[in-house]
Scaffold this active site. Sequence first.
Site, PDB file in Angstrom:
ATOM      1  N   SER A 179      12.655  -7.107 -10.027  1.00  0.00           N
ATOM      2  CA  SER A 179      11.300  -6.961  -9.484  1.00  0.00           C
ATOM      3  C   SER A 179      10.394  -8.117  -9.885  1.00  0.00           C
ATOM      4  O   SER A 179       9.193  -8.104  -9.615  1.00  0.00           O
ATOM      5  CB  SER A 179      10.679  -5.643  -9.985  1.00  0.00           C
ATOM      6  N   ASN A 189       8.422   1.937 -19.298  1.00  0.00           N
ATOM      7  CA  ASN A 189       7.742   2.942 -18.470  1.00  0.00           C
ATOM      8  C   ASN A 189       6.249   3.051 -18.790  1.00  0.00           C
ATOM      9  O   ASN A 189       5.414   3.140 -17.886  1.00  0.00           O
ATOM     10  CB  ASN A 189       8.422   4.303 -18.627  1.00  0.00           C
ATOM     11  N   THR A 199     -23.550   5.506  22.576  1.00  0.00           N
ATOM     12  CA  THR A 199     -22.623   6.592  22.222  1.00  0.00           C
ATOM     13  C   THR A 199     -21.609   6.602  23.361  1.00  0.00           C
ATOM     14  O   THR A 199     -21.965   6.289  24.513  1.00  0.00           O
ATOM     15  CB  THR A 199     -23.318   7.970  22.117  1.00  0.00           C
ATOM     16  N   HIS A 200     -20.386   6.920  23.066  1.00  0.00           N
ATOM     17  CA  HIS A 200     -19.302   6.890  24.078  1.00  0.00           C
ATOM     18  C   HIS A 200     -19.193   5.514  24.740  1.00  0.00           C
ATOM     19  O   HIS A 200     -18.773   5.423  25.885  1.00  0.00           O
ATOM     20  CB  HIS A 200     -19.510   7.959  25.163  1.00  0.00           C
ATOM     21  N   ASN A 243     -11.472 -18.071  21.639  1.00  0.00           N
ATOM     22  CA  ASN A 243     -11.031 -16.696  21.374  1.00  0.00           C
ATOM     23  C   ASN A 243     -11.444 -16.190  19.991  1.00  0.00           C
ATOM     24  O   ASN A 243     -11.439 -16.950  19.027  1.00  0.00           O
ATOM     25  CB  ASN A 243      -9.506 -16.609  21.502  1.00  0.00           C
ATOM     26  N   GLU A 277      -9.566 -10.381  15.677  1.00  0.00           N
ATOM     27  CA  GLU A 277      -8.359  -9.672  16.117  1.00  0.00           C
ATOM     28  C   GLU A 277      -7.327  -9.569  14.998  1.00  0.00           C
ATOM     29  O   GLU A 277      -6.661  -8.545  14.837  1.00  0.00           O
ATOM     30  CB  GLU A 277      -7.742 -10.392  17.320  1.00  0.00           C
ATOM     31  N   TYR A 336       9.254   9.470 -15.208  1.00  0.00           N
ATOM     32  CA  TYR A 336       9.448   8.183 -14.526  1.00  0.00           C
ATOM     33  C   TYR A 336      10.711   8.218 -13.655  1.00  0.00           C
ATOM     34  O   TYR A 336      11.740   8.783 -14.030  1.00  0.00           O
ATOM     35  CB  TYR A 336       9.589   7.043 -15.559  1.00  0.00           C
ATOM     36  N   GLN A 365       8.975   1.721  -8.925  1.00  0.00           N
ATOM     37  CA  GLN A 365       8.905   0.249  -8.934  1.00  0.00           C
ATOM     38  C   GLN A 365       8.379  -0.276  -7.590  1.00  0.00           C
ATOM     39  O   GLN A 365       7.800  -1.358  -7.527  1.00  0.00           O
ATOM     40  CB  GLN A 365      10.299  -0.320  -9.211  1.00  0.00           C
ATOM     41  N   LYS A 409       4.353  -1.516  -6.364  1.00  0.00           N
ATOM     42  CA  LYS A 409       3.589  -2.752  -6.507  1.00  0.00           C
ATOM     43  C   LYS A 409       3.497  -3.575  -5.220  1.00  0.00           C
ATOM     44  O   LYS A 409       2.458  -4.158  -4.924  1.00  0.00           O
ATOM     45  CB  LYS A 409       4.171  -3.586  -7.658  1.00  0.00           C
TER      46      LYS A 409
HETATM   47  N1  ARG Z   1      10.167  -2.581 -12.959  1.00  0.00           N
HETATM   48  C1  ARG Z   1       9.905  -1.239 -13.364  1.00  0.00           C
HETATM   49  C2  ARG Z   1       8.799  -0.628 -12.506  1.00  0.00           C
HETATM   50  O1  ARG Z   1       8.062  -1.347 -11.938  1.00  0.00           O
HETATM   51  C3  ARG Z   1       9.470  -1.236 -14.779  1.00  0.00           C
HETATM   52  C4  ARG Z   1       9.895  -0.014 -15.512  1.00  0.00           C
HETATM   53  C5  ARG Z   1      11.373  -0.008 -15.630  1.00  0.00           C
HETATM   54  N2  ARG Z   1      11.794   1.188 -16.265  1.00  0.00           N
HETATM   55  C6  ARG Z   1      13.078   1.560 -16.226  1.00  0.00           C
HETATM   56  N3  ARG Z   1      13.323   2.644 -16.836  1.00  0.00           N
HETATM   57  N4  ARG Z   1      13.989   0.904 -15.585  1.00  0.00           N
HETATM   58  O2  ARG Z   1       8.655   0.560 -12.420  1.00  0.00           O
END
Ligand code: ARG
Length: 471
Positions: A34, A121, A166-167, A296, A301, A328, A333, A336
Amino acid sequence: MESHGALTSDNRAALWKGRFSEGPDAEAVAFETSIHVDERMALDDIYGSKAHARMLGETGIIPLSEADKIVAGLDSISKDLEEGRLSIDYSAEDIHSFIEGVLTDRIGEPGKKIHTGRSRNDQIALDERLYLRRCIPDLKNRLLTLIDTLASIADFHTGDIMPGFTHMQHAQPVTLAHHLCAWAWMLVRDTERLSDGLKRISLSPLGAGALAGSSLPLNRESAAKDMGFDNVVQNSLDAVSDRDYCIEFASCFALIQMHLSRFCEEIIIWASTEFSFIELSERWSTGSSIMPQKKNPDFAELIRGRTGKVYGSLVALLTMMKGLPLSYNRDMQEDKESLFDSYDTVISCVNVFTKMISSAKWNCDTMSSSCDGGYLNATDIAEYLVKKGMPFRTAHGVAAKAVRIAIEKQRRLEDLDISDFKSCSDLISEDIYSRITKDACVNARNLTGGPSSERVKEQILLLKEFVRQKR
Ligand code: ARG
């Protein structure tokens, strides 16, 4: 450029390889890594690790001298990252392993103690809160700039009358200032929602460990205080498995984007030849590769178009979380990418929108003459009669009759003869003409929140005051 040895491509699973006799499949590594996403939290990760190290030192879990070495090592890493002397090693599993690896390379044995009483975690939950705490104020400030920009434009146009819709049909006259302030109030709510979210993330998950805390005498409260959090998350299972804050902010982003998208829709319509209410600057317009005459509104847009993926991120997060048992799970993961992408999209859209709107030209004469076609003052005739004692429902019918005559004669209501009005009701006299001009209609709507220039000026002051207070 320094490259560090702790995590080479042969040694990717450095944090947990002890239990395994075989290294992971290369495809497995590529699938689970990641770092390409979480690298943007590098400085937050370091910030959190420094607080953790200080707490480990203060509680005597590790010697103070070693805590100091860890902190100094982490400081050097963040400095080198910021100044470009250290680059991210994408063969590391995630940002946590990368930083821990570099730290141990740099300071040796004490580096191996940074993860004492901690899990990735609670670390990732902390990093995300720290990241949001650092970045959300930037989005808030950009929203404040946009509110301020709209209030400033409005200030110039408190007397510029335009049709209210309106509308998408002509309804009653308002002013450009009144209309722009309406958009600004939506952004006020957006700003407040962000502030509210920031209050809720001000709790530290650190010390929750993998899920069940630690048998070591960590001081969660002092680490939380050190990092400027209001308190700690009260339940360790909740601390590592809560992603409400991602969903909350993603929903804030979705609302902001929805507001921008609606506004863009209006700008696109207003920039059409048929409306010509607005002329976008050449710097914020595009041309056509085939039609030489084209100008344009692509930026409006694109903002409208990008709303799709901002909503998508919110739905992705909600769906990702919906079936997760405590505590967890690695599914998390995936939070993000959605969070960061929606944040990036929204902040760039707010920025571009502000530039586009502040450089546009407003065709106030066109707006004003556009009021002539739609009998926008019909309600004012009814209210004129109400003021003379007629029940509103009857007055509505009388004004409707005047509209029918105007349609038949192809005239504006204010151009009807007095005899036309008299044929609708004896209560109408010459003073009707002064009551149904555009200006009179707008300025008679003098209640709080109404379009009269006096009231809109009050709104503008309130908006400016909001911006001043929140900056
Ligand atoms: N990359 C993991 C996440 O974003 C970090 C935590 C990893 N924890 C694990 N038990 N593998 O959630």
